[in-house]
Design a protein around this motif. Sequence first.
Motif, PDB file in Angstrom:
ATOM      1  N   CYS B   6       0.866  -1.188   0.000  1.00  0.00           N
ATOM      2  CA  CYS B   6       0.000   0.000   0.000  1.00  0.00           C
ATOM      3  C   CYS B   6       0.901   1.236   0.000  1.00  0.00           C
ATOM      4  O   CYS B   6       1.682   1.436   0.934  1.00  0.00           O
ATOM      5  N   TYR B   8       0.270   4.187   0.606  1.00  0.00           N
ATOM      6  CA  TYR B   8      -0.051   5.161   1.652  1.00  0.00           C
ATOM      7  C   TYR B   8       0.388   4.660   3.030  1.00  0.00           C
ATOM      8  O   TYR B   8       0.924   5.406   3.826  1.00  0.00           O
ATOM      9  N   CYS B   9       0.142   3.379   3.296  1.00  0.00           N
ATOM     10  CA  CYS B   9       0.586   2.807   4.573  1.00  0.00           C
ATOM     11  C   CYS B   9       2.089   2.523   4.543  1.00  0.00           C
ATOM     12  O   CYS B   9       2.727   2.398   5.581  1.00  0.00           O
ATOM     13  N   HIS B  60      -7.508   0.065  -0.226  1.00  0.00           N
ATOM     14  CA  HIS B  60      -7.061  -0.571   1.019  1.00  0.00           C
ATOM     15  C   HIS B  60      -8.222  -0.526   2.018  1.00  0.00           C
ATOM     16  O   HIS B  60      -8.231   0.279   2.950  1.00  0.00           O
ATOM     17  N   CYS B  64      -6.170   1.930   5.310  1.00  0.00           N
ATOM     18  CA  CYS B  64      -6.248   3.392   5.267  1.00  0.00           C
ATOM     19  C   CYS B  64      -7.404   3.898   4.411  1.00  0.00           C
ATOM     20  O   CYS B  64      -7.611   5.098   4.320  1.00  0.00           O
TER      21      CYS B  64
HETATM   22 ZN   LIG Z   1      -3.064   1.628   3.201  1.00  0.00          ZN
END
Ligand SMILES: [Zn+2]
Lengths: 206, 102, 1005
Positions: B6, B8-9, B60, B64
């Motif tokens: 991911c 973002y994570c 996700h 998130c």
């Molecule tokens: Zn994420």
Amino acid sequence: MSKVAVFNQCPGSEVMAESPLAHQSSVKGGRALIVTEHAFLGHLILRGQADNESLKSAVLSVVGVELPLQPLTFVLNETTGASVQWLSPDEWLLILPAGQEYEVEQNLRQQISGHFSIVNVGGGQTLLRLKGDKVFDLLSKSCVYDVHERNFPVGKAVATTFAKATAIIRRPNEQEWELVIRRSFADYCYRWITDAGREFDLTFTV
Amino acid sequence: MLHIFCPYCGEHREEAEFRPKGQAHIARPLSPEQCSDEEWAEYLFFRDNPRGIHHELWVHATGCRKFFNVTRHTVSYEILETYKMGEKPKVTAESLAKGGRS
Amino acid sequence: MSQVNRLGLGGCIDRTQTYTFTFNGNQYTGFKGDTLASALLANGVSIVNRSFKYSRPRGIVAAGAEEPNAIMQLGATEAAQVPNIRATQQALYSGLAARSTNGWPNVENDAMGLVGKLGGPMMGPGFYYKTFMAPASMWMTYEKLIRKAAGLGRSPKEKDPDQYDHYHRHCDVLVIGAGPAGLSAALAAGRSGARVILCDEQEQMGGHLLDTRDQLNGQAANLWVTQVLAELASMPEVLLLPRTTANGLHDHNFATLHERRTEHLADTAPDANQVRSRMHHVRAHQVILATGAHERPLVYANNDVPGNMICGAVSTYIRRYAVIPGQRLVVTTTNDDGYRAALDWTEAGREVVAIVDARPNPEGDCVKEARKKGIRIITGSAVFEAKGTKRVTGARVSGVDPATFTLTGTKEDLACDTIASSGGFSPVVHLSAHTGTRPIWRDDIIGFIPGNVKGLTPVGAVKGVYALDRILAEGAEAGSKAALASGFSVSGIELPSVTKQLESKPIALFQVPHEKPTMRAPKQFVDLQNDVTAAGIELATREGFESIEHVKRYTALGFGTDQGKLGNINGMAIAARLLNQTIPETGTTVFRPNYTGITFGAIAGRHCRDLFDPERYTALHAWHLQRGAKFEDVGQWKRPWYFPVGNETMHDAVQRECRAVREKVGILDASTLGKIDIQGKDAREFIGRVYTNKWAQLGVDKCRYGLMCKDDGMVMDDGVTTCLGDNHFLMTTTTGGAAAILEWLELWHQTEWPELEVYFTSVTDHWATMTLSGPKARDLLSEITDIDLSKDTFKFMECRQGQVAGVPARVYRISFTGELTYEINVQANYAMHVWKALFAHEHTYGLTPYGTETMHVLRAEKGFIIVGQDTDGSVTPEDLGMQWCVGYDKPFSWIGQRALSRPDTRREDRKQLVGLKPVDPKVVLQEGAQIVLDPTQSIPMKMVGHVTSSYFSPTLGHGFALALLVSGSKRMGEKVYMPMADGKVIEAEVVSPIFLDPKGVRQNV
Ligand SMILES: [Zn+2]
């Protein structure tokens, strides 16, 4: 301020509150796995831009901790017990001592400028605290996420699956773990934990 | 069970946390009412089904809640890259044909 | 002593612990450390089963997962029944009760065998293929016959008392197989500090080292095993999983491991809190495949008669279990390994009649050792037929020329009771093939090795490496490399010394030719479990099946629980020879999960019974339970369906609840509705883009109903959204749509309109919603609220904030019943308090709790749709007659707008929502009933629509329905017909879908 409707949703103490597990009973067992519900804490979802300086300064002045910008972390105010958790690049979870959510929301709203939102979600979720040698095993049975200490140091917080529901897993200190679960799934999670914890002689206090 | 990074994570997560949302980079026409029926049908209904490199939109879902793009090989299921919304893929069928990364 | 074949010394068994067990009702004894198979052999049990198709007696062939015959039904009680357990993989315990899976009435004298092998002619090669080509109705007949004749095991009829579960595990290095390769790999990786999982399917880890003649460091090899296992066990980051089968290997190094935790102790877990078996779902950074190789039997006539075994199994039984499975042994081999069985046999003190070696001039060290021990060696020859029916009585031997597939020289008959064969080894490549990678044929090792799988390293015998020193070295190297690749620093391990053995090359021989042509020779079995013979494969090729995949389906080669462990390579080799092509030209072999069978319990884990699917409860659930509600599943929610009083039927209860709402006041727990808090200066703009109707003018504290479409113009959700502040809205969604609609909003925001300043947050669980509905609603609510409820201050479609029973609340005056309605929303922790405060006035106002069924009746009377019931993803707002809810002239082309001008959505003959009034007022139409215009037409009739909702209305006094009907809006007053399955035809009149109070007077009081 006036463009968003905010009101104190907590009644006076003469009104009895019921946690999502109010109808369930405690399980007495050993010390290898101890689960305790911490109901009625203040839960706020804060959304905004990470580069909004007023957002950062407001959180620091109102909650007393730095807004976490590092993914999958949360910071705890050791004095008050309040915490701020990164949920996504523009979303944080604030968990506050019971009854403080209205005041905190108002104070934050006064200090944050620009585009943001704050939503009280305290009625919709509850917090379980887990300790004992078998927490790793219980979480390994329940979550697809890797909860090994090498991947899950103190201060980490992850939203993931929990059995067939979802949960937030947090590690506030070496001894304890926290699970934030949704109200409507709380009974399912309780029954899951109780069943999966049977072989560890779990203790569950609601 | 795929293992998906991911963006973002910032880490790999299990497929169970995600949901696939179909082909990536399908932009809604800016002036739908000016589209011909054919153009609108193209946007609504027609999707690629390549044997090889495919750019996909995923979310996700239990993490998130952010949408992002995945470049995946539809035969080997290898994920060659993931990238945020608004970004362009680095690995494409064309770049591979030109002898880029494999 | 009854264990006639038990040796006096040796073996890894505990002779101080004697276990009594039963097989087919007869009692035997064995020792701790035995498998069921070794214990049966120790007791001289030759026949363990009847074959699947021909009903021939069968004995134990192998000592591990590849065993094709000794398939057992286990369980002393009904609840403990487990089918299809291999006796070779089942540890013996006290009280074990096993039965043959096949064989009726018993394996010794099989009825099907006596009546002339009915299965044989009935089920020739191509049976499945031809059966599936036949009319499907015949399959039932065949199936009965197969089950009666063969039996395929059975599941328990009583509830399983055991618990099962899953673990999600993550590691740097997963090592599959704890033989020499796996142990050295795990040790090398473990010493680096990496997280290592080592699993092995057997009772004891060590694999081939537990029964090898090779020594390590000049000592018995199992001493090294013990030492390595002790070190691994001491490492905190190493997890040892014995009795654990890696049954599947999936994308991106995801493996499923099936751990049997109590199966070796008793029928059911000795302690109720123990987990009987467990699936480990493992995500590994690196996987080391050390699954070894299975010995391949030779294919010769009558090679299925009990007493025919594979060489390695003979050694295993002698060395590991101190069991010698016969008196007089003939070995037939193509390689040096066959000699080891003969050496072990003769050292155990029984007679080796001869070693028959297909090679003309074998010269390896073990050949010399056999000569030195005086064992007769017949070179350039093979056993081409076994004699005997219930037990081998002899072996027929001849010279053989594999190149021309002919017998040569003179023939000789040898008297013996056991024939051990070895045709070389087949690497256990199964797991490598699970992700779709094809194994690769290697001529030099006469076998397939794993194809390339990212992150997977095969080591040792699975790669065709059979020399012990090289296996250990490769394992250590792979372990180090895997740890290094996972970011750990490694220093390697010291390897034990191995005495070098000189080996002579094996020869490729699969089927041994017979003096008669294959089709006329006694049966030469390729796949013992599925009764596939060389003749069957020959017939398949003659009938034109040239690809091995077709041959397999035609013959059933490698089907079922066997998965071709012993037979696949022999079958391919035979097909290749017949087709005059090489093995790789004939095809490769594909294996699918699971490697060996696993129980449904382990697959389900804890996700069963009341934990099968989450049950979501509202904050008022306990009250509903106490009030005796019947519940309906709506998504994962449990919603009260109706509240029966006394002995009321559902119909009676719903009629009563309906009347209460229309005449007095009812209350519904509507907490399950999806609720999304929307904030930001562009909230209004965003809402206008995702709903079909207009939002620009909606004032603060005003509510509006909205329809949501997908961009194809089809209705996907609906609900009421309230403007709480200029930058603040609360959207409600359908109960089932809550999560999907939040994701839908995020999708559009994140991918198309990130410039809009708006945030969405789910508050579904935060707010409890109590819907008070009926003419007395105002009077009741005014008892416990400080909100001014008067008609002119708090109007229909408005929202107010205030106290209800002392709890801060938002009250919405909206209506899904058509009656005066207040939706009271409070933070869910206080919902029970408010609900009970309302019920304190129950008797004063006739307050009646109602459920979803009554809600459905009341809303349908008003013609209010339920998305997903009256719509199905093919219905536009216009089809619903809801043009009033479509903003055709909104400035932004909202989602779904453009599609409403597509030719298809403009068709005149689209299905449209109508009401149906049955001509017979007592009739309630069936939901889903198809509508026709002319009931006299011939079948198949032209169907023009269907009933979507149908109820009996106590208010109207007749049944009524909503339906989707072709050109429905133009058919008002027409008669339509619903032909039912029982031949009856129901007649109804097309009417407006609004049956009650079309002007909305009742909700506006
Ligand atoms: Zn994420």
